[in-house]
Design a protein around this motif. Sequence first.
Motif, PDB file in Angstrom:
ATOM      1  N   THR A  42     -21.822  14.447  18.494  1.00  0.00           N
ATOM      2  CA  THR A  42     -23.028  15.271  18.342  1.00  0.00           C
ATOM      3  C   THR A  42     -22.805  16.663  18.907  1.00  0.00           C
ATOM      4  O   THR A  42     -23.132  17.671  18.262  1.00  0.00           O
ATOM      5  CB  THR A  42     -24.210  14.583  19.051  1.00  0.00           C
ATOM      6  N   GLN A  43     -22.226  16.745  20.086  1.00  0.00           N
ATOM      7  CA  GLN A  43     -22.006  18.050  20.704  1.00  0.00           C
ATOM      8  C   GLN A  43     -21.002  18.879  19.899  1.00  0.00           C
ATOM      9  O   GLN A  43     -21.189  20.088  19.706  1.00  0.00           O
ATOM     10  CB  GLN A  43     -21.517  17.882  22.144  1.00  0.00           C
ATOM     11  N   GLU A  44     -19.951  18.248  19.412  1.00  0.00           N
ATOM     12  CA  GLU A  44     -18.942  18.987  18.641  1.00  0.00           C
ATOM     13  C   GLU A  44     -19.539  19.559  17.355  1.00  0.00           C
ATOM     14  O   GLU A  44     -19.280  20.712  16.997  1.00  0.00           O
ATOM     15  CB  GLU A  44     -17.774  18.046  18.312  1.00  0.00           C
ATOM     16  N   ILE A  45     -20.341  18.764  16.658  1.00  0.00           N
ATOM     17  CA  ILE A  45     -20.904  19.230  15.390  1.00  0.00           C
ATOM     18  C   ILE A  45     -21.961  20.301  15.619  1.00  0.00           C
ATOM     19  O   ILE A  45     -22.005  21.316  14.910  1.00  0.00           O
ATOM     20  CB  ILE A  45     -21.465  18.043  14.581  1.00  0.00           C
ATOM     21  N   LEU A  46     -22.822  20.104  16.610  1.00  0.00           N
ATOM     22  CA  LEU A  46     -23.848  21.121  16.887  1.00  0.00           C
ATOM     23  C   LEU A  46     -23.197  22.430  17.329  1.00  0.00           C
ATOM     24  O   LEU A  46     -23.633  23.515  16.931  1.00  0.00           O
ATOM     25  CB  LEU A  46     -24.812  20.620  17.964  1.00  0.00           C
ATOM     26  N   THR A  47     -22.163  22.341  18.134  1.00  0.00           N
ATOM     27  CA  THR A  47     -21.463  23.557  18.567  1.00  0.00           C
ATOM     28  C   THR A  47     -20.819  24.257  17.373  1.00  0.00           C
ATOM     29  O   THR A  47     -20.919  25.480  17.217  1.00  0.00           O
ATOM     30  CB  THR A  47     -20.392  23.204  19.611  1.00  0.00           C
ATOM     31  N   ALA A  48     -20.198  23.468  16.507  1.00  0.00           N
ATOM     32  CA  ALA A  48     -19.541  24.048  15.326  1.00  0.00           C
ATOM     33  C   ALA A  48     -20.548  24.625  14.335  1.00  0.00           C
ATOM     34  O   ALA A  48     -20.192  25.494  13.529  1.00  0.00           O
ATOM     35  CB  ALA A  48     -18.689  22.970  14.635  1.00  0.00           C
ATOM     36  N   SER A  49     -21.788  24.152  14.375  1.00  0.00           N
ATOM     37  CA  SER A  49     -22.803  24.658  13.436  1.00  0.00           C
ATOM     38  C   SER A  49     -23.140  26.117  13.715  1.00  0.00           C
ATOM     39  O   SER A  49     -23.655  26.818  12.837  1.00  0.00           O
ATOM     40  CB  SER A  49     -24.079  23.808  13.522  1.00  0.00           C
ATOM     41  N   GLY A  50     -22.863  26.570  14.943  1.00  0.00           N
ATOM     42  CA  GLY A  50     -23.066  27.979  15.265  1.00  0.00           C
ATOM     43  C   GLY A  50     -24.511  28.417  15.268  1.00  0.00           C
ATOM     44  O   GLY A  50     -24.789  29.618  15.136  1.00  0.00           O
ATOM     45  N   ARG A  51     -25.420  27.479  15.456  1.00  0.00           N
ATOM     46  CA  ARG A  51     -26.841  27.853  15.493  1.00  0.00           C
ATOM     47  C   ARG A  51     -27.139  28.554  16.819  1.00  0.00           C
ATOM     48  O   ARG A  51     -27.035  27.941  17.888  1.00  0.00           O
ATOM     49  CB  ARG A  51     -27.738  26.620  15.366  1.00  0.00           C
ATOM     50  N   PRO A  52     -27.541  29.834  16.773  1.00  0.00           N
ATOM     51  CA  PRO A  52     -27.783  30.556  18.036  1.00  0.00           C
ATOM     52  C   PRO A  52     -28.979  30.034  18.808  1.00  0.00           C
ATOM     53  O   PRO A  52     -29.106  30.318  20.008  1.00  0.00           O
ATOM     54  CB  PRO A  52     -28.009  32.002  17.567  1.00  0.00           C
ATOM     55  N   TYR A  53     -29.839  29.286  18.142  1.00  0.00           N
ATOM     56  CA  TYR A  53     -31.043  28.803  18.825  1.00  0.00           C
ATOM     57  C   TYR A  53     -30.809  27.483  19.563  1.00  0.00           C
ATOM     58  O   TYR A  53     -31.752  26.943  20.156  1.00  0.00           O
ATOM     59  CB  TYR A  53     -32.202  28.644  17.833  1.00  0.00           C
ATOM     60  N   ILE A  54     -29.575  26.962  19.526  1.00  0.00           N
ATOM     61  CA  ILE A  54     -29.279  25.675  20.160  1.00  0.00           C
ATOM     62  C   ILE A  54     -28.400  25.873  21.388  1.00  0.00           C
ATOM     63  O   ILE A  54     -27.408  26.597  21.343  1.00  0.00           O
ATOM     64  CB  ILE A  54     -28.556  24.733  19.173  1.00  0.00           C
ATOM     65  N   THR A  55     -28.786  25.221  22.493  1.00  0.00           N
ATOM     66  CA  THR A  55     -27.912  25.100  23.666  1.00  0.00           C
ATOM     67  C   THR A  55     -27.641  23.620  23.870  1.00  0.00           C
ATOM     68  O   THR A  55     -28.575  22.828  24.046  1.00  0.00           O
ATOM     69  CB  THR A  55     -28.577  25.679  24.926  1.00  0.00           C
ATOM     70  N   CYS A  56     -26.370  23.257  23.815  1.00  0.00           N
ATOM     71  CA  CYS A  56     -25.996  21.851  23.991  1.00  0.00           C
ATOM     72  C   CYS A  56     -25.832  21.524  25.481  1.00  0.00           C
ATOM     73  O   CYS A  56     -25.306  22.329  26.247  1.00  0.00           O
ATOM     74  CB  CYS A  56     -24.686  21.556  23.265  1.00  0.00           C
ATOM     75  N   ILE A  57     -26.277  20.339  25.843  1.00  0.00           N
ATOM     76  CA  ILE A  57     -26.087  19.827  27.197  1.00  0.00           C
ATOM     77  C   ILE A  57     -25.331  18.514  27.071  1.00  0.00           C
ATOM     78  O   ILE A  57     -25.773  17.608  26.342  1.00  0.00           O
ATOM     79  CB  ILE A  57     -27.429  19.592  27.908  1.00  0.00           C
TER      80      ILE A  57
END
Length: 323
Positions: A42-57
Amino acid sequence: MTNYFCTLFDKGYLIKGMAMMESLVEWCPDAHVFVLCMDETTQEILTASGRPYITCIALADLETPELLEAKKSRGVAEYCWTLSPCLPAFVLEHHPEVDFITYLDSDLLFYSPISPIFDEIGNNSIAIIEHRFAPRLQKREVNGRFCVEWVSFRRDEEGMRCLARWREQCIEWCYYRLEDGKMGDQKYLDEWPDLYPNCHIIEHPGAGVAPWNYEKSHFTQDASDRIEVDGSPLIFYHFHQFQLLANGVFDRLSTFYTNVRAEPDAVYEAYERAVMRALQEIRMISPGFSGGLRPVILVLARRWVQRHVPLPVKRFLHHFIRY
């Protein structure tokens, strides 16, 4: 002004979580979402999505020794519920710029601006929303008057005191059973309106529409095809039970709900388009991704049980099935 939200999910809910967040920023462009990633995929895909509005924890960054101890005795869903108050508490502790944060369930979809909800909340310290059960389901309120689908906290004395207490309660006990006035993470909220003078109960009829209450509502569409509920814009719907199947078909709801009244078709069609868009975008990052796509036979078997097995038997089986 940035509006801060938080949510949590693993790769099994990633498609739904992406659909929820994309709809949120469509109707709340200044939203920023902190996502507790329950696994590395989940973290890898969300990070790769490049969405500026998301901060992964990362889960490991949030887990304390007391949480790891609680984790040993809880199922996956029970542990996620345990984390519901831990996530906003973590964000408020580590991000001093956040003065107000809202926890959202990942299986929501937003259909119109959410500003009417914030207008309602005003300067209150806490905001929660009732299940608003249909009359035939009112007895379910024994499991919790409020739904942990939208829970807001302000960084003030009352908001932080409420959040800290809820966090302690969920770490101590959070299971999928009714016991001594407790049920998961949600029944703790029952006493909040009495304990906290600045706890606001969200009243907008277009907020928190869900399978357990849609049968008492009247759905229409205005000239621009925007969906309305009892004359007000639909703001968000909770897609409890909705499944994406491995064969590309959707399983919307059990007959427990649809035998009384068919689900609002336009609401579900919009969600199906949203989750397919999310799946396509995820597969651009991770080709062949299949997280959350349920085996057809498993879903059919579950629906058969829901339809034909007597309720006392299902309740008995719940004692042996870990959620």
